[in-house]
Structures are given as structure tokens and as C-alpha cells.
Design a protein around this motif. Structure first.
Motif, PDB file in Angstrom:
ATOM      1  N   VAL A 148       4.586  -1.507 -11.074  1.00 17.37           N
ATOM      2  CA  VAL A 148       3.636  -0.911  -9.665  1.00 17.37           C
ATOM      3  C   VAL A 148       2.785  -1.560  -9.194  1.00 17.37           C
ATOM      4  O   VAL A 148       2.488  -2.272  -7.050  1.00 17.37           O
ATOM      5  N   PHE A 149       2.627  -2.783  -9.068  1.00 14.12           N
ATOM      6  CA  PHE A 149       1.364  -3.485  -8.737  1.00 14.12           C
ATOM      7  C   PHE A 149       0.539  -3.764  -7.986  1.00 14.12           C
ATOM      8  O   PHE A 149       0.811  -3.621  -6.044  1.00 14.12           O
ATOM      9  N   TYR A 209       0.908  -0.823   0.005  1.00 14.95           N
ATOM     10  CA  TYR A 209      -0.144   0.137   0.320  1.00 14.95           C
ATOM     11  C   TYR A 209       0.616   1.305  -0.054  1.00 14.95           C
ATOM     12  O   TYR A 209       0.840   1.913  -0.436  1.00 14.95           O
ATOM     13  N   GLU A 210       1.700   1.290   0.714  1.00 16.46           N
ATOM     14  CA  GLU A 210       2.481   2.168   0.830  1.00 16.46           C
ATOM     15  C   GLU A 210       3.397   3.048  -0.105  1.00 16.46           C
ATOM     16  O   GLU A 210       3.515   3.787  -0.695  1.00 16.46           O
ATOM     17  N   LYS A 211       4.064   1.867  -0.935  1.00 18.25           N
ATOM     18  CA  LYS A 211       5.218   1.469  -2.053  1.00 18.25           C
ATOM     19  C   LYS A 211       3.718   2.246  -3.009  1.00 18.25           C
ATOM     20  O   LYS A 211       4.159   3.110  -4.669  1.00 18.25           O
ATOM     21  N   ILE A 212       2.720   2.168  -3.131  1.00 16.69           N
ATOM     22  CA  ILE A 212       1.593   2.149  -4.283  1.00 16.69           C
ATOM     23  C   ILE A 212       1.362   3.753  -3.807  1.00 16.69           C
ATOM     24  O   ILE A 212       1.590   4.585  -4.907  1.00 16.69           O
ATOM     25  N   MET A 213       1.253   4.338  -2.728  1.00 13.04           N
ATOM     26  CA  MET A 213       0.755   5.429  -2.761  1.00 13.04           C
ATOM     27  C   MET A 213       2.143   6.379  -2.517  1.00 13.04           C
ATOM     28  O   MET A 213       1.587   7.170  -3.780  1.00 13.04           O
ATOM     29  N   ILE A 230       6.289   6.385 -12.313  1.00  9.66           N
ATOM     30  CA  ILE A 230       4.949   5.541 -12.874  1.00  9.66           C
ATOM     31  C   ILE A 230       4.994   4.832 -13.945  1.00  9.66           C
ATOM     32  O   ILE A 230       3.641   4.324 -14.468  1.00  9.66           O
ATOM     33  N   TRP A 231       5.496   5.425 -15.202  1.00 12.87           N
ATOM     34  CA  TRP A 231       5.261   4.668 -17.075  1.00 12.87           C
ATOM     35  C   TRP A 231       6.705   3.606 -16.141  1.00 12.87           C
ATOM     36  O   TRP A 231       5.968   2.685 -17.448  1.00 12.87           O
TER      37      TRP A 231
END
Ligand code: NAI
Ligand code: MG
Length: 500
Positions: A392-393, A340-344, A387-388
Motif C-alpha cells: 500500500v505504501f 493519496y488517491e492510490k491508498i484511498m 489490501i492483504w
């Protein structure tokens, strides 16, 4: 709902880890503790490898490797039947362990049973194919090839399809006659421990499949470098795949690697927008966006971009985001607080670098607990943004537009990865041109993500090498032996005969 209390599965029995360590298990939808799993270390790996080697000991004549394929198939079918019987229980455990919607988890269980059945068929067919003749240009020699089990294999798997990814390796390995040590991800091992119970119940011979839960560096690494493990098959991140390859390289141990991806989906202006939108959604948000082959880079023709993105944003807002056990859930939480933290963090970096968050990018307001991320669409990205470029998973789709086919291909292939790609267009000749130009191991035409155990699966570039599933998946666990016989009565005649 709590998970069953289990131990390591070694030599056909439950066994407490030597160091007695356990890892807590948290339901990602509620953040509540639901039990724990055993944590294996190097000592347990040694015991499991010994057990697997004994299962292949040739002097008994009835060992797993030299038994007929038909004999092994019986066990694979019994496992498939038991999985089907336990389907709803297993699906629930999968959902509370990794956060995937219950209906998806139930689908996974069907695929798990289907994959064991498929490799049971293959195992039965193996006996007839075991000895394949090779035609030679000299009549004085006859040659054939034997395909033999490669030996003891280490199978290291991820958390996004916990039982299914394990099955993609376990079923062909066992069909081939190998003995295996499975090390599932510490983030989702619960259903793999239930597979152990299934193996116990169907009476799988001791040592044929050992299941060791534990941390990557403590249980996975000693397996990768173990001198008596003959091969490693791995699915997971590119970083870990590279470490495993280095460990295996020390003793020239073969590996197959199914690694990360950042797969493109090319959408042309001739499409039906709703059909395209649904495949784009499925391609990126299914399994909460945690799919190695997720088509998470949308490359769309400029002329339809605004309208398509508008529909996608509406669609994203309309799907049910909830506890995976709720009926109709289409997006659950990501697997862990860390993810969750990695994605945010990745979303916030993109925002700071000037990208536009078209929708999502936040936790859904109605859910106060759990690692939920709204389906997120990001535009105004540059090709140099993290992000590109990076996997992201999570449920995050990035968008870029193109005007010509050449531009579309250049954008699609500008990545270190090469697992999958999709092309959506009514013009099938164009689809064929794109298919040839895309640098990927899998290309979907007018769809994204469907997967069948008959068709090969795997990537190029930093997405790894080797193919799973189908006959290709079986070959991962077989070693080819050439047998050549001299069949002439004439002497070979190279050295002149000495006078006696
Ligand atoms: P990971 O690749 O580290 O974990 C996969 C498996 O490898 C797990 O069973 C883990 O215990 C094991 N492992 C970890 N380090 C090891 C080592 N040194 N030697 C042997 N085995 C080891 O993935 P992780 O840390 O769970 O997730 C991090 C990122 O990896 C995710 O954010 C995602 O981007 C990516 N990922 C990609 C997957 C894919 O299928 N493409 C699957 C899982 C994660
Ligand atoms: Mg879990």
C-alpha cells in the motif's frame, strides 16, 4: 519556506538540462508550490556518463578509481561533516518535500552522516585488503584476488527516505572507487540536490558523483540501458525494478534491486501488549507508512487479538497528525496526490469486499488541506484481497489471526514478497524457530524497523536481490579479478618439444 533553485549537477558543476525542462515541487502538507527541480533527459544522461568515465580515466594515475581508499575516505568524511553542519536545514527541506515529520527527517540526516562516516572507515581499510591471496593445490602457481571498482554506476532511488536511500548507494559506491550518476525520485529530489552542493563545497573531483533529477522514463530509463554504465543499483517498486532488470539484461549489465514488500509481524499471546502495540505502530506507521520494509500485515494469536486491536485503535487515535514541521508530529501527509488517491482506492476496495475498517481510512477531520490519511487498521480480510497482498505504501495495517505456529508461518510466507518480517514473543526459542521459517531477508525479533548501516539489508522473492549496507553493500560496487602466476622454472610440459 521555498526550496533553493538548483540545476543538474554534472562534472562538478551546476548545469541547466539540455531541454530546459523543470518539474514543479509541491509541499504535501499544504498542497502549495514551493519551487521546482530540473528535469534531465537522455541528452543529459549522456553528458553525465561521459563525465563519470573521465573521472575514472586511468592514464592520469591520480584518478578516483586508482587513488587509495584513504584518499577517498577524506572526501566521504568531509561530506559527513558538512551534512551534520547543515542538519536542521536539510531536515526541514526533507520534511516539506516528502512530508515526513521533522524529527524523523533530522534522524535521517544523522543516519546519512553516519553512513558516509561508516564507508569512510571501510574505504580506509580497503587498501590493506585489496590483494587477497588464494591458496592453490599446486606449488607451481600462485594466485591472488584483486577487488576493483566496477566502474560507472547508475543509482536510482525512491522518495520515502530521499537522502538516506541515496546515501546507502552513493557512500559505498564512492568508497569502492566507482564514479556514480544518482537519479533520485521526481517526487522528492530536493535534499539530493543539496548533496550536490555539499560535494561542490568539499571539492569532490568532477564527475565522481553526478546528480540528475528527472522523471523515471526520461532520466532513469536511459541510465538503466546506457551501454557505458557498468551497473545499476535500484530501490523502488517491484514493477519498475522489473523494467530496469529487463533494460539491463539487453547488455548483461549487473543490477541490485531493493524492491517492495508486504512484510508480516507475528505476535504471540505471551507478549506484553503495550510493548507489542508500540512496535506494531512503529513498524507500520513510521515514515507515514511509506517504508519498503513496513510490517503492514499483523498476524496475531487469536486469544489476544481483540484486546490488542483495541489498544492499537486507541493508540492510533492519540498520535499527533499534523504539518511535519509542527513539534511532536508523529504522522505527516503521504508524499503526493497520486499516492493519496492510490491508498484511498485500496481502502475503499477492501471495504467493498467486506473488510472491516477498525480505525482510520479517512482524512483527519482537523486537516482540510494536504495528503493526510489517518492511521488505518483493517480486519476481516481474506488472503486473496488486494489490501492483504499488495504494497500500500501508506499508513495501513491489515490483520489476520492464527491459533498455531504452523498457521502463523503459513500466513506470513503466503506472499510474493520477502523483504522483512518481525516476530514478537517472550519465548526466545519460539522466536528462533520462527526466524528460520520466515522467508525474508531481514527478521526483527521483539522489534520492527530498526536499521544499522553495519548490518546487511535486502530481500528475497519479488523484494529483489543483492544486499546493501555493511561490507555486503561495498561488494555491490567491486569486481573480483583473479590473478594467477606461474612461478616454477620448469617448462609446463604439455606439448612435446619439437626437434629444432
Ligand atoms: P517507482 O519505483 O516507479 O520509482 C522509484 C524510482 O524509479 C524513481 O527514481 C523513479 O523516477 C524511477 N523510475 C521510474 N520508472 C523508471 C524506469 N522505467 N526506468 C528507470 N527508472 C525509473 O515508484 P513510484 O512510482 O514513485 O511509486 C509507486 C509505488 O511504488 C508506490 O505506491 C509504492 O508502492 C512503491 N514504492 C516502493 C518503494 C520501496 O522502497 N519499496 C519506494 C517507492 C515506491
Ligand atoms: Mg516532493
Amino acid at each position: 519556506m521555498a526550496i533553493p533553485h538548483r540545476q543538474l549537477f554534472i562534472d562538478g558543476k551546476w548545469r541547466e538540462p539540455v531541454k530546459k525542462k523543470r518539474i514543479p515541487v509541491v509541499n504535501p502538507a499544504t498542497e502549495e508550490s514551493i519551487g521546482d527541480i530540473p528535469a534531465a533527459t537522455e541528452e543529459d544522461v549522456d553528458i553525465a556518463v561521459d563525465s563519470a568515465r573521465r573521472a575514472l580515466a586511468r592514464n592520469k594515475g591520480k584518478d578516483w578509481a586508482s587513488a587509495s581508499g584513504a584518499h577517498r575516505a577524506k572526501y566521504l568524511r568531509a561530506i559527513a561533516a558538512k551534512i551534520t553542519e547543515l542538519k536542521s536545514e536539510l531536515a526541514k527541506l526533507e520534511a516539506i518535500d516528502c512530508g515526513k515529520p521533522l524529527e524523523e527527517a533530522a534522524w535521517d540526516m544523522d543516519d546519512v552522516a553516519g553512513c558516509f562516516e561508516y564507508y569512510a572507515d571501510i574505504a580506509e581499510g580497503l587498501d590493506a585488503k585489496q590483494k587477497a591471496p588464494v591458496s592453490l593445490p599446486m606449488e607451481t602457481f600462485k594466485s591472488h584476488v584483486l577487488k576493483e571498482p566496477i566502474g560507472v554506476v547508475g543509482l536510482i532511488t525512491p522518495w520515502n527516505y530521499p537522502l538516506l536511500m541515496a546515501t546507502w548507494k552513493v557512500a559505498p559506491a564512492l568508497a569502492a572507487g566507482c564514479a556514480a550518476i544518482l537519479k533520485p525520485s521526481e517526487l522528492a529530489s530536493v535534499t539530493c540536490l543539496e548533496l550536490a552542493e555539499v560535494c561542490r563545497e568539499v571539492g569532490l573531483p568532477p564527475g565522481v558523483l553526478n546528480i540528475l533529477t528527472g522523471l523515471g522514463p526520461e532520466a532513469g530509463a536511459p541510465l538503466a540501458s546506457h551501454p557505458h554504465v557498468d551497473k545499476i543499483a535500484f530501490t523502488g517498486s517491484t514493477t519498475t525494478g522489473s523494467k530496469i532488470m529487463m533494460a539491463a539484461a539487453q547488455i548483461v549489465k549487473p543490477v541490485t534491486l531493493e524492491l517492495g514488500g508486504k512484510s508480516p509481524i507475528l505476535v504471540f499471546e505471551d507478549v506484553d501488549l503495550d510493548k507489542a502495540a508500540e512496535w506494531i505502530m512503529f513498524g507500520c506507521f513510521w515514515t507515514n507508512g511509506q517504508i519498503c520494509s513496513a510490517t503492514s500485515r499483523l498476524v496475531v494469536q487469536e486469544s489476544i487479538a481483540t484486546e490488542l486491536l483495541d489498544r492499537l485503535a486507541k493508540w492510533c487515535k492519540s498520535i499527533k497528525i499534523s504539518d511535519p514541521l509542527e513539534e511532536g508530529c508523529r504522522l505527516g501527509p503521504v508524499v503526493s496526490a497520486g499516492q493519496y488517491e492510490k491508498i484511498m482506492e485500496l481502502i475503499s476496495t477492501a471495504r467493498n469486499e467486506g473488510a472491516t475498517i477498525l480505525c482510520g481510512g479517512v482524512r483527519p477531520q482537523h486537516l482540510k488541506k494536504g495528503y493526510f490519511v489517518e492511521p488505518t487498521i483493517i480486519s476481516d480480510v481474506t488472503t486473496s484481497m488486494q489490501i492483504w497482498r499488495e504494497e500500500v505504501f501508506g499508513p495501513v495495517l491489515c490483520v489476520k489471526t492464527f491459533s498455531t505456529e504452523d498457521e502463523a508461518i503459513a500466513l506470513a510466507n503466503d506472499t510474493h514478497y520477502g523483504l522483512a518480517a518481525a516476530v514478537i514473543s517472550k519465548d526466545l526459542e519460539r522466536c528462533e524457530r520462527m526466524t528460520k521459517a520466515l522467508e525474508a531477508g531481514i527478521v526483527w525479533v521483539n522489534c520492527s524497523q530498526p536499521c544499522f548501516c553495519q548490518a546487511p539489508w535486502g530481500g528475497k522473492k519479488r523484494s529483489g536481490f543483492g544486499r546493501e549496507l555493511g561490507e555486503w553493500g561495498l561488494d555491490n560496487y567491486l569486481s573480483v579479478k583473479q590473478v594467477t602466476q606461474y612461478v616454477s622454472d620448469e617448462p609446463w610440459g604439455w606439448y612435446p618439444r619439437p626437434k629444432l
